[in-house]
Design a protein around this motif. Structure first.
Motif, mmCIF file in Angstrom:
data_model
loop_
_atom_site.group_PDB
_atom_site.id
_atom_site.type_symbol
_atom_site.label_atom_id
_atom_site.label_comp_id
_atom_site.label_asym_id
_atom_site.label_seq_id
_atom_site.Cartn_x
_atom_site.Cartn_y
_atom_site.Cartn_z
ATOM 1 N N GLN A 1 0.818 -1.214 0.000
ATOM 2 C CA GLN A 1 0.000 0.000 0.000
ATOM 3 C C GLN A 1 0.855 1.269 0.000
ATOM 4 O O GLN A 1 0.398 2.335 -0.405
ATOM 5 C CB GLN A 1 -0.947 -0.019 1.203
ATOM 6 N N VAL B 1 -7.843 -0.391 3.119
ATOM 7 C CA VAL B 1 -6.886 0.154 2.160
ATOM 8 C C VAL B 1 -6.741 1.645 2.448
ATOM 9 O O VAL B 1 -7.495 2.205 3.243
ATOM 10 C CB VAL B 1 -7.350 -0.082 0.710
ATOM 11 N N LYS C 1 -1.402 -0.413 -5.078
ATOM 12 C CA LYS C 1 -1.460 0.211 -3.757
ATOM 13 C C LYS C 1 -2.768 -0.049 -3.024
ATOM 14 O O LYS C 1 -2.906 0.299 -1.852
ATOM 15 C CB LYS C 1 -1.222 1.721 -3.880
ATOM 16 N N GLN C 2 -3.736 -0.668 -3.698
ATOM 17 C CA GLN C 2 -4.989 -1.035 -3.037
ATOM 18 C C GLN C 2 -5.007 -2.515 -2.642
ATOM 19 O O GLN C 2 -6.033 -3.032 -2.213
ATOM 20 C CB GLN C 2 -6.182 -0.729 -3.946
#
Length: 437
Positions: A216, A302, A311-312
């Motif tokens: 993340q 997230v 990144k999620q």
């Protein structure tokens, strides 16, 4: 993979394993089992206790014996002991015929040379490679090599929340982002109750959480050529964020620094903690007297928006693999047993019992896996989960970085400041323990 508390000696032991295997140390006899009508099976602890696992598995092993005439001698091995037991067996040759391994260990154990490669012939003998879910096959060994194991139980992390505690705290809906987790946790913290549980002494669970947080933050623990990279800004920020749930957010009880496997789930079931990040926890909740209508589940948090790739990412690809020791004296029986355990019927029965998800495509279609809780996990595995690094040093990574996180939780519990500098120092210490490339 399920949680473990691997001993720090694991990293050193694995180095010895690799050396021994290179010298032919894994080519000797497999224990004392030379009877084609018996097998030894090491099963990992999946239920609320070892006794629960024995009650679940023994009737299935009896069924296998009735069908094939092969008796399976079962040992359920606690997660705290499993990795070192396996490593010792790879050097001594005194191991089981068939065993469970955490899927994240596949590449490390593959590099020892002790496990049977599942080439096309071996896959064909258990019904074919195409039967298995693609994401589960992604954690069976180094990409481009024949898998060292086959998937048995598939899992993913999710955020479980205690409905009564949320209602009492006036929280209208479960959190989906980390900011919302912090806000909910502060509302839950009152009258001796806490926001979210962690298990600071559970090394693999530590790894699972900080690995996802690193994703993340746009970071990873290894470079593209497989070198350890534990001290990048993104990794440091990820580890600090996790420990800060206790250190600065103060939504985790200090006593959680010493928690090992399932202790955070016990607090959750007893209305002491309002949230927990866990993989396929429903069976454990049930075993502790918690009804299904008392808890809810949503995708793990997230930074913002909905879970997804990059990144999620909100989970590692979790699960249990089944492996065969290459030096078994009963290869035919071992493969028959793997075929039996990965059959549709057994996949449905066992995964339903443990609250996990079948690793076989056709078994996943059973209505038992269409509940709202399992749908969250299935969707996570399909859209927003990433496999841990499939590198030979993976089990060492779990041990040394998991220990670094444990030490940081201990500092937080003692009221010591946890800074970016102190986090980086612990991670640097961990990196120094990894093999140099």
């Amino acid at each position: 993979m399920r949680r473990i508390r691997a001993a720090a000696v694991g990293a050193v032991t694995l180095s010895l394993v690799l050396t021994a295997a290179a010298c032919g140390g894994s080519t000797g006899g497999s224990g004392s089992n030379e009877n084609p009508k018996t097998l030894t099976y090491w099963a990992s602890n999946q239920g609320a206790s070892i006794e629960v696992d024995k009650k679940v598995l023994q009737p299935e092993l009896d069924k296998f014996e009735k069908e094939t005439g092969i008796k399976v001698k079962l040992e359920v091995v606690p997660w705290a002991d499993l990795l070192n037991r396996i490593l010792t067996a790879t050097t001594s040759g005194q191991g089981p015929d068939v065993l469970n391994i955490g899927n994240t260990w596949s590449a490390s154990l593959q590099s020892s040379g002790a496990l049977l490669p599942f080439d096309a012939k071996n896959f064909d003998s258990i019904g074919g490679k195409s039967r298995f879910v693609e994401s589960a096959l992604g954690s069976t060994g180094v990409q481009g090599q024949d898998p060292a194991a086959v998937p048995l139980y598939s899992m993913a992390y999710a955020l479980y929340y205690n409905k009564k505690m949320f209602q009492d705290a006036g929280i209208a809906k479960p959190p989906t982002t980390w900011d919302e987790v912090a806000a909910a946790g502060k509302k839950l913290r009152k009258d001796g109750k806490w926001g979210i549980g962690v298990e600071g002494s559970n090394l693999s669970n530590n790894i699972h959480q900080v690995f996802v947080l690193a994703k993340q933050h746009g970071a990873d623990f290894f470079t593209s050529d497989g070198k350890a990279d534990f001290t990048s800004d993104g990794v440091v920020a990820a580890v600090k964020q996790y420990v800060d749930l206790m250190a600065t957010q103060k939504i985790v009880a200090p006593g959680n620094a010493e928690y090992a496997q399932n202790q955070s789930l016990s607090d959750f079931a007893k209305d002491k903690t309002g949230m927990v990040l866990w993989q396929t926890a429903s069976a454990t909740f049930k075993s502790q007297g918690m009804n299904e209508d008392e808890w809810g589940v949503v995708p793990a948090p997230v930074p913002s928006g909905k879970p997804g790739p990059g990144k999620q990412t909100n989970s590692m690809v979790a699960g249990i693999n089944m492996a065969v020791f290459k030096n078994t004296k009963n290869l035919d029986g071992s493969l028959k047993f793997v075929k039996f355990m990965t059959s549709d019927k057994e996949q449905i029965l066992l995964n339903k019992t443990y609250g996990s998800i079948p690793s076989v495509k056709t078994a996943q279609q059973d209505p038992a896996f269409n509940s709202s809780a399992l749908k969250v996990l299935r969707d996570t595995l399909a859209t927003s989960a990433t496999a841990l690094p499939q590198v030979p040093e993976e089990s060492q990574f779990e041990t040394v970085v998991g220990t670094a996180v444990k030490e940081l939780f201990a500092a937080a519990a003692a009221g010591k400041p946890v800074t970016a500098e102190s986090v980086k120092a612990e991670l640097n210490k961990a990196q120094q323990q990894m093999p140099k490339k």
